[in-house]
Every structure is written in C-alpha cells, then in structure tokens.
Scaffold this active site. Sequence first.
Site: not given
Ligand SMILES: [Zn+2]
Length: 283
Positions: A81, A229, A231
């Site tokens: 990433d 995505n 996180a």
């Molecule tokens: Zn990112």
Amino acid sequence: MLVTTKEMLQDAQANHYAVGAFNVENLEFVMAVIAAAEERRSPVIMQTTPGTVKYASLDYFAAMAAAAAKDATVPVAIHLDHGDGFDRCMQAMRAGYTSVMIDGSHVPFADNMALTASVARVGAAMGVPVEAELGKVGGKEDDGPAVEGENPYTDPDEAVQFVETTGCTSLAIGVGTAHGVYKGTPHIEQGVLKAIRSRVSIPLVLHGTSGVPDDQVAEAIANGICKVNYATELRQAFTKGYMGFMAENPDCFDPKKPAKPGMAEISKVVASHMDNLGSSNRA
Ligand SMILES: [Zn+2]
C-alpha cells in the site's frame, strides 16, 4: 491460495461489488483478517504501508500472508500500500507480494506518470498488478489525523491520459476521502467518481474509507469502485479489544491473552465491511 489482485478486481468489477483491502500491522492482524474472510467466504487483500514494512519487513509480511493463504479456502492477495518509490515496489515483488501500489500523487503530474510507468512496466513483465494514485487522498497514510486537501479531486481528463500513458492496472482516485480519523462526516463526491468511471476502464480504488458511512461506500461501489481500503478502523478495533482485556486483567503478562479479544474485534469489523462491500460469498 495466494493470488494476484488482477483476477479478484476483474471479478469484482464485472459483478459490481468491491474487494476489501485491509491493512495488517502484525501477525495478529493477519490471523484476524483471514479468519473473517473464511467466515464470510470472501476474497481478501491484505496490505502493508511502507511504515509497517519498516516496523517488520517485506519478507515477514509476505511470509505471514503466504502462511495464511496456504490452507485458506478463499483467495488471498498481499499488496504493498502506498509504495514510496521504484525501489520499494521492486523489493516487494521480489519478497513475493502479489500486488503493489506506486504512490506518485505527491509529485507533479508528469513525474507521477513517469514513476508509475516505470513500475507498471516491471509489473507487467513480472505478472504483478500495479495500482497508482492520481489526485489526493487527504491525511497521512501511516499516522496522524485527516486533513482537508487543496482541490483533492482527480481530474477525469488527466485520469484518461494517466492510465493510457502509464499502463497501471488499477487507479486510486481522490473523491473526498482522507486517511486517519475524520473530524467531521466525510463526503464522497459521487459525481467526480462517475465522471472518471465513464472514461476509465481499469478498476478504481477508494482510499481512506475508515469512518465513511456504509451507505456512501455502497453508493461508490455502485458507481464503479471495486477495491476499498480500511486501515484505521482495524487499528482502533485491535487496541479496543487488547486494552479492554488489560483493564480487566492488569496483572496479565501473557501477550496472547489480550491479543485474542483484539483479534476478535478486528474480525468483527472486517466481516461487517465484507458484507457491505458485497464480497461475502464471492470466494
Ligand atoms: Zn491510502
């Protein structure tokens, strides 16, 4: 099985769902993410930022993902990433990563194109898909709060030129999201997304999705996003489970014990997103 993101994202694009890409920080994250993927029968992308591979190494994460994928009954990919340069992307491919991102969004358009093309050329030769970024996702990839960017939106004309020139196989776009923790309610500019989708045929990627309401994410998928995505939410989940256990058991000195509720919290978050992304029962 360990696979590249190419087939995963092609299937997602053809069938109007998105594959979740979940940032893993250590062994416990890897185990929690694969457990959720198995439980939901979902393809899954595990990914690591440069900050994370500096904490451990590309080899550690490639090996952990391979171990998770070995006996898994769902497709698993390991993705770099926000690759921060040509060298890091090459190192990831050599370590066994099955997908990389080269992030040239911080340099001028022409330089971003040149950098992305150099990585995409090797990726094509090696059979490793290469994600690029055009426009700006706010905030910091590795840490820190979300911030307002100056015109963060990807220009559709530039996107067409960028994809044709560089040969990247998927594209992260700026549509109003930011990394980290949002201060207000985030807002995805669906019109910008639709304009890009109508002119660019490769898979489009949404970054900075932690904290974005599920209905906005679902709408973005309907409008053409096929990789999403997450996180920050996983970090928060692990810390919540881990710290909650330690608060109740302050004398515990076995790190496996607080890690278990930490992993359970991550799995819950990941499974819930798989349902919203539409990737559940797609493995
Ligand atoms: Zn990112």
